[in-house]
Design a protein around this motif. Sequence first.
Motif, PDB file in Angstrom:
ATOM      1  N   UNK A 175      -4.525   9.880  -3.254  1.00 34.96           N
ATOM      2  CA  UNK A 175      -3.208   9.785  -3.710  1.00 34.96           C
ATOM      3  C   UNK A 175      -2.596   8.451  -3.211  1.00 34.96           C
ATOM      4  N   UNK A 176      -3.216   7.485  -2.865  1.00 32.73           N
ATOM      5  CA  UNK A 176      -2.767   5.822  -2.468  1.00 32.73           C
ATOM      6  C   UNK A 176      -2.468   5.440  -3.995  1.00 32.73           C
ATOM      7  N   UNK A 177      -1.753   4.534  -3.774  1.00 34.78           N
ATOM      8  CA  UNK A 177      -1.560   3.377  -4.958  1.00 34.78           C
ATOM      9  C   UNK A 177      -1.202   2.061  -4.181  1.00 34.78           C
TER      10      UNK A 177
ATOM     11  N   UNK B  64       8.396   0.819  -8.950  1.00 36.16           N
ATOM     12  CA  UNK B  64       8.218   0.884  -7.297  1.00 36.16           C
ATOM     13  C   UNK B  64       8.874   1.866  -6.811  1.00 36.16           C
ATOM     14  N   UNK B  65      10.158   1.861  -7.385  1.00 36.52           N
ATOM     15  CA  UNK B  65      11.116   2.745  -6.618  1.00 36.52           C
ATOM     16  C   UNK B  65      10.787   4.239  -6.976  1.00 36.52           C
ATOM     17  N   UNK B  66      10.230   4.517  -8.250  1.00 34.31           N
ATOM     18  CA  UNK B  66       9.860   5.952  -8.240  1.00 34.31           C
ATOM     19  C   UNK B  66       8.460   6.199  -7.908  1.00 34.31           C
ATOM     20  N   UNK B  67       7.833   5.487  -6.966  1.00 25.10           N
ATOM     21  CA  UNK B  67       6.580   5.568  -6.277  1.00 25.10           C
ATOM     22  C   UNK B  67       6.840   6.240  -5.061  1.00 25.10           C
ATOM     23  N   UNK B  68       6.628   7.791  -4.975  1.00 20.00           N
ATOM     24  CA  UNK B  68       6.820   8.456  -3.720  1.00 20.00           C
ATOM     25  C   UNK B  68       5.904   7.963  -2.548  1.00 20.00           C
ATOM     26  N   UNK B  69       6.439   7.910  -1.413  1.00 22.31           N
ATOM     27  CA  UNK B  69       5.570   7.915  -0.324  1.00 22.31           C
ATOM     28  C   UNK B  69       5.906   6.619   0.549  1.00 22.31           C
ATOM     29  N   UNK B  70       5.310   6.500   1.766  1.00 22.85           N
ATOM     30  CA  UNK B  70       5.676   5.449   2.673  1.00 22.85           C
ATOM     31  C   UNK B  70       4.773   4.103   2.028  1.00 22.85           C
TER      32      UNK B  70
ATOM     33  N   UNK C 201       0.799  -1.079   0.066  1.00 23.21           N
ATOM     34  CA  UNK C 201      -0.072   0.006   0.099  1.00 23.21           C
ATOM     35  C   UNK C 201       1.018   1.243  -0.015  1.00 23.21           C
ATOM     36  N   UNK C 202       0.858   1.931  -1.037  1.00 20.69           N
ATOM     37  CA  UNK C 202       1.830   3.131  -1.037  1.00 20.69           C
ATOM     38  C   UNK C 202       0.940   4.359  -0.718  1.00 20.69           C
TER      39      UNK C 202
ATOM     40  N   UNK D 120       3.830  12.459   3.512  1.00 19.74           N
ATOM     41  CA  UNK D 120       5.025  11.251   2.986  1.00 19.74           C
ATOM     42  C   UNK D 120       5.507  11.632   1.892  1.00 19.74           C
ATOM     43  N   UNK D 121       5.108  11.950   0.975  1.00 22.87           N
ATOM     44  CA  UNK D 121       5.378  12.270  -0.593  1.00 22.87           C
ATOM     45  C   UNK D 121       5.629  13.667  -0.836  1.00 22.87           C
ATOM     46  N   UNK D 122       5.311  14.702  -0.105  1.00 26.25           N
ATOM     47  CA  UNK D 122       5.318  16.009  -0.398  1.00 26.25           C
ATOM     48  C   UNK D 122       4.300  16.447  -1.937  1.00 26.25           C
ATOM     49  N   UNK D 123       5.257  16.999  -2.748  1.00 26.04           N
ATOM     50  CA  UNK D 123       4.625  17.360  -3.928  1.00 26.04           C
ATOM     51  C   UNK D 123       4.739  16.366  -5.117  1.00 26.04           C
TER      52      UNK D 123
END
Lengths: 99, 609
Positions: free
Chosen positions: B533-535, B513-519, B494-495, B501-504
């Motif tokens: 804005x979840x993924x 996966x690496x370029x998906x910002x956030x926790x 769950x991103x 967690x991801x700012x802007x």
Amino acid sequence: MSIRISATLEARMVDGEGRIVCVSCSHPLGPTDQPWKPAATLNELPMKGAGGEVYTAGDDVLLRQFNCPSCGKVLDTETALRGDPFLIDEVDVSALSDS
Amino acid sequence: MDPITFSIIRHRLYRIVDEAVITLKNVSGSATTNEGHDLMVSLYRANGSLLMGGVGFLHHLTSAAEACKAIIRRFKGDIHEGDMFLLNDPYTAALHTSDIYLISPIHYDDQLVGWSACFVHVYDIGAMSPGGFSPQSQDIYTEGFSSPGIKIIDRGELRNDVLDTLLNMVRNPEMVSLDIRSLIACNNVARDRFRVLIRKYGEEIVDGACMTLIDQSEQLLRDRLRELPNGKWQSRQYMDVNAEVHRVGLTMTKEDDHLVFDFSDSSPESPYSINCAYWASWGGLFAPLFPLLCYDITWNEGVIRPIEMIAPEGTIVNCRRPAPVSVATVGAIQSVNNAACTTIGKMLAASEKYKGEATAVWHANHFAIFLFGQNQRGGQSIGILTETFAGAGGARSFADGVDVGGEVPNPISRMANVESMEAAFPLRYLFRRRMKDSGGAGEYRGGVGAELAFVPHDAPDGGLHYVVSGKGTQFPMSEGLNGGYPGAPNSYLWVHSNEETAGDAPLSFAQSLESMPGEKESVTWGVYPIMGRDGLYVQWNGGGGYGDPLERDPAAVVADFEEGVVSEWTLRNVYGVVIDGDAGELDGPGTEAARKAARGTRLQREAAE
């Protein structure tokens, strides 16, 4: 005469006794009526990371590699929780002594 | 009977099943059925025994036979031409409540001459969680509508009181109604074509051909078993649910023309719904047996006769009512199937004649994620991520496993196009592609699984929810064979890409996966949101490898690396291959030296005893 046990092992008569041997180098791994795995060298890798970063297993999960102690070829693998017994496979090789 | 007539009747039986499957797919409106092929159609003899096993999920072939027998017992004296029965109770015959069997007697001249049975995973069954997989259920009572047998069509007339009772208990009743009608249409076609066959050749000749076909299958399998070595082979499957570990342990014994599958070394039944009932385990072991041992034999009662199963009551492979079973198909049943695939693979590998048929395990971590919520058209959508059916092939003794190649228990399984999923749900895929390093290493590599990610898109409620029954993150389950590595396990993340967690940083167009910002939070069991804005990121397992990775053709390893399915780390550390740093070309002498050193390291290990 030999009897196939797997792609890596077969049973042969060695010095008049039935033996399980490595197919690659003929190294004996014990008598045919006993499990062969204790005679192999054991490489217990943490499963986590064993095949790259995508192997995200738990800390107690192991990849057991049973290797030929003579040529180093992998004879068999199994996934195991630490402390769980080896899987034992037996193929009927009675035809070996009959021969 | 002359052999030509026998052969024509045999092929007509195949075609009846094929035409019934086409009917089922054309009437059903569910992507699970007509794209994922989560279905089955088969023909049965008048006594309920399997006559002609069809395609689809093979673990249903024997369970539906038991369902026919249960209907015969329950409705003795009340089975008429034009009737149709519904059964979905797992403690009677079904696998789990959402796989509904519709069973139709076939009459000719007022005599019962056979049965047609089919199933689909219905859109919903009224369990705690939408879609039928109900990880939060603690018993069968909360896993939805369940019937040990009820007449839904009486002498050709649909019993609306029965259908409406079912539809009154489920979400999206119009879609469930369509599922039921697709099953009715399927049985109608199978029944009509079977009667045409009898009309043309006569009941006696058709019945004789059916009995001959069953005897022939039995004889062919017994002959094959006699050609295979006698012995005992073991396998073990681990399933992790909420940090608890459950085992399915199997010892398969082959003696002469008889095979015994003994699951006594399995865990007690679980509080979680990964359990399965007896007939489900019985079906689970046949799912690999049909294609691996009977690839050229008609799948019917004859194949079943030489097989015996031991599954102690109260274990995870023979649970007692009211233990929950809604996740059984990807839980204990799948593990029974995996364990049987391993032991059958070992037995085949021990045979000079049949070693070419041996395979490592396919798609063992089989996952299930059901999406549900308001769709972009204002209606409600429920459905499985059909990627669950897009497993990875196990490696064989002569070839790599097929990448994203399907699964053993369903020869026609497949996944829907991304666009189909985006049309059905308010979401947008960021990527879906083969997963690097997921195929088990070996002289022949296991097929790779895949990874995907999606985000909510045009969602009236801001997103959706999903049900994840995600065992298989802590243990690889697609075992290797003859020294191969198992395929990589699954991962569900769950991103949380919120401002905190991801700012802007935008998630909308991330390509990895690496370029998906956030926790990133691992989720494995329960119901979760994908909002705002979840993924959701999913990685699914590869197939098991075959043979020693150091024996793999170095050129094939480099080709895998160039194609992006093997990483440089794995190329070097698992396969012992060296490439020229700048040109990326194979360094032959360097590889030879690296492999010699790797074998030397193995020799320094302690003996296993």
